[in-house]
Design an enzyme around this catalytic site. Structure first.
Site, PDB file in Angstrom:
ATOM      1  N   SER A  69      83.183  47.886  27.800  1.00 11.67           N
ATOM      2  CA  SER A  69      83.674  48.315  29.177  1.00 11.67           C
ATOM      3  C   SER A  69      85.387  47.726  28.665  1.00 11.67           C
ATOM      4  O   SER A  69      85.515  49.307  28.188  1.00 11.67           O
ATOM      5  CB  SER A  69      83.355  47.367  30.721  1.00 11.67           C
ATOM      6  OG  SER A  69      83.982  48.186  30.968  1.00 11.67           O
ATOM      7  N   ASP A  96      74.134  52.593  34.481  1.00 10.10           N
ATOM      8  CA  ASP A  96      75.222  52.082  34.265  1.00 10.10           C
ATOM      9  C   ASP A  96      75.269  52.489  35.350  1.00 10.10           C
ATOM     10  O   ASP A  96      75.979  53.501  35.581  1.00 10.10           O
ATOM     11  CB  ASP A  96      76.115  52.394  33.593  1.00 10.10           C
ATOM     12  CG  ASP A  96      77.066  51.556  33.355  1.00 10.10           C
ATOM     13  OD1 ASP A  96      77.469  51.250  34.093  1.00 10.10           O
ATOM     14  OD2 ASP A  96      77.035  51.040  31.837  1.00 10.10           O
ATOM     15  N   HIS A 141      75.385  48.044  33.141  1.00 12.99           N
ATOM     16  CA  HIS A 141      76.390  47.470  32.475  1.00 12.99           C
ATOM     17  C   HIS A 141      76.651  46.081  32.001  1.00 12.99           C
ATOM     18  O   HIS A 141      78.061  46.033  31.933  1.00 12.99           O
ATOM     19  CB  HIS A 141      77.718  48.398  33.982  1.00 12.99           C
ATOM     20  CG  HIS A 141      79.150  48.341  33.248  1.00 12.99           C
ATOM     21  ND1 HIS A 141      79.077  48.947  32.534  1.00 12.99           N
ATOM     22  CD2 HIS A 141      79.502  47.405  33.053  1.00 12.99           C
ATOM     23  CE1 HIS A 141      80.381  49.413  31.738  1.00 12.99           C
ATOM     24  NE2 HIS A 141      81.072  48.321  31.881  1.00 12.99           N
TER      25      HIS A 141
END
Lengths: 275, 275
Positions: free
Chosen positions: B144, B220, B253
């Site tokens: 991320s 996600d 995620h």
């Protein structure tokens, strides 16, 4: 049963669930990893140690890849009833987070601390109803206080559990500080009432299984005072139980130790659950 | 450098360390997994995402077995300077825990938020001095915000990093809410100053590497608004960079996604670091 979360991970689904327990009179949270596919799958129970919830092994246990590979459901319950109305203690080794897998008989704990009934009876019925499980193929393992739980629940229910293992278990709680404090607090002063919750005493009193597997780090800070694998070894030798006791230099009592041997334990259970 | 903890685990030693950083003017904590054996070992850097410290991947990343098998040191730094004297923000996506791997130029952040210098220069020198590493063989990855860090640090230093990958990276921060907020806050309004911290812009401006690997979950929750792998795919296609972009249905995620693909990433880096 309420779903708290589900995540796809390593060939299966990791879920966290909550339900109202009749045994403890409280909401109880547990996690369940279910492999992809239709099942029904064998079940491996994992009982956690002092201070833990379901979350510790769920985050740090590194069991999912092997459970998916072997097609095994992995259930991780909490270690005690919890809540503002549940009696507690300031110590880390008594009260909430330290249920010791007993049905307490002493006030004020008897009302909620019914973890034996919860793990042996209530939660299996819920799991059987809610997940694609083959309840004729169950194994049980756990760590430290949860290793004590796995050994004692397994030894008391040899027909239910085809495989029983533990990581650094409290083998002989009636003869160590953690156990004497907890069993005395929950069960009272009569030490005869403690023997149902002591793996060594259960074997001495006649409990029999074919085999047990225990792994133990030799750098474990609790080894000598609290865990006492030698007492388990002696009891198993006397009883003719095939104890596989792995002693591992340089490993401690942490989840780093557990995760290092988790895949071995899952495969050991899988061999027995699928045979 | 102060040792916070070391634990033997899965064929190596997981350590956590703290040192006083000249770049950030604060104590900084990081973790390092070192395989058993003499080394020197290649190094894989892992940069973490928003709200994380070194601890998240250390506990949940499931990288140790493969790093031990492949003989790779795994370094996980923190995501920002921290402390009572370090400017912060109530939001989870700015301030402490959200350093975005930039050297801030705006007050009051410029004094401590020098994470580019810390990760690119200061920490590598410490690692080279303290661990059995072969600094001619380094790879970098992250998740991320940390995937953004890995891609941009890798693209700015193609001679240093033989392998660059990311899990669900923020590919194009100058064109998403997280990035616009952070880069504007740390670097000011001149968007030209942001381009050094944007993987797509770096490639558009001429940065070149042979290959990149990115894995992304299609479930996600941040995919469409924040992550923008399509922009990275277009930039790599235009530039002739071999982007391996794995899109995985049903993964989100979380660290459940990361741990599902961690072993693949470690092996992908190992092939390139050991060739």
């Amino acid at each position: 049963m309420q779903t708290i979360s589900t995540n796809h991970v390593r060939g299966g689904t990791q879920g966290v669930y909550c339900h109202d327990s009749a045994a403890t009179g409280t909401p109880m949270t547990f996690s369940a990893f279910v492999p992809d596919g239709d099942g029904p799958f064998p079940v491996l129970w994992y009982l956690s140690g002092l201070t833990c919830t379901h979350a510790n092994v769920t985050e740090k246990g590194e069991y999912r890849a092997t459970c998916a590979e072997q097609g095994i459901i992995f259930i991780a319950p909490d270690t005690s009833p919890r809540g503002d109305d549940v009696p507690d203690d300031d110590a880390y080794d008594f009260g909430q987070g330290a249920g010791f897998y007993v049905d307490a008989t002493e006030a004020p704990f008897a009302q909620h601390y019914q973890m034996r009934s919860y793990i042996e009876t209530e939660l299996p019925a819920l799991i059987a109803a809610q997940f694609p499980v083959d309840m004729s193929r169950q194994g049980i393992t756990g760590h430290s206080m949860g290793g004590h739980g796995a050994l004692t629940i397994g030894l008391r229910n040899p027909d239910r559990f085809k495989s029983i293992s533990a990581f650094a278990p409290i083998c002989h709680p009636i003869d160590c500080p953690w156990g004497e404090k907890a069993l005395g607090g929950y069960l009272g002063k009569d030490r005869n009432a403690w023997r149902d919750y002591d793996a060594v005493a259960l074997i001495q009193d006649g409990a029999r299984v074919d085999a047990l597997r225990v792994d133990q780090g030799e750098a474990d800070q609790f080894l000598d005072e609290q865990l006492k694998p030698d007492a388990l070894r002696a009891a198993c030798a006397e009883a003719g139980i095939d104890l596989s006791l792995g002693l591992h230099p340089s490993y401690d009592h942490s989840y780093y130790f557990i995760s290092s041997f988790m895949a071995d334990h899952v495969r050991w259970h899988a061999e027995r659950l699928k045979s």
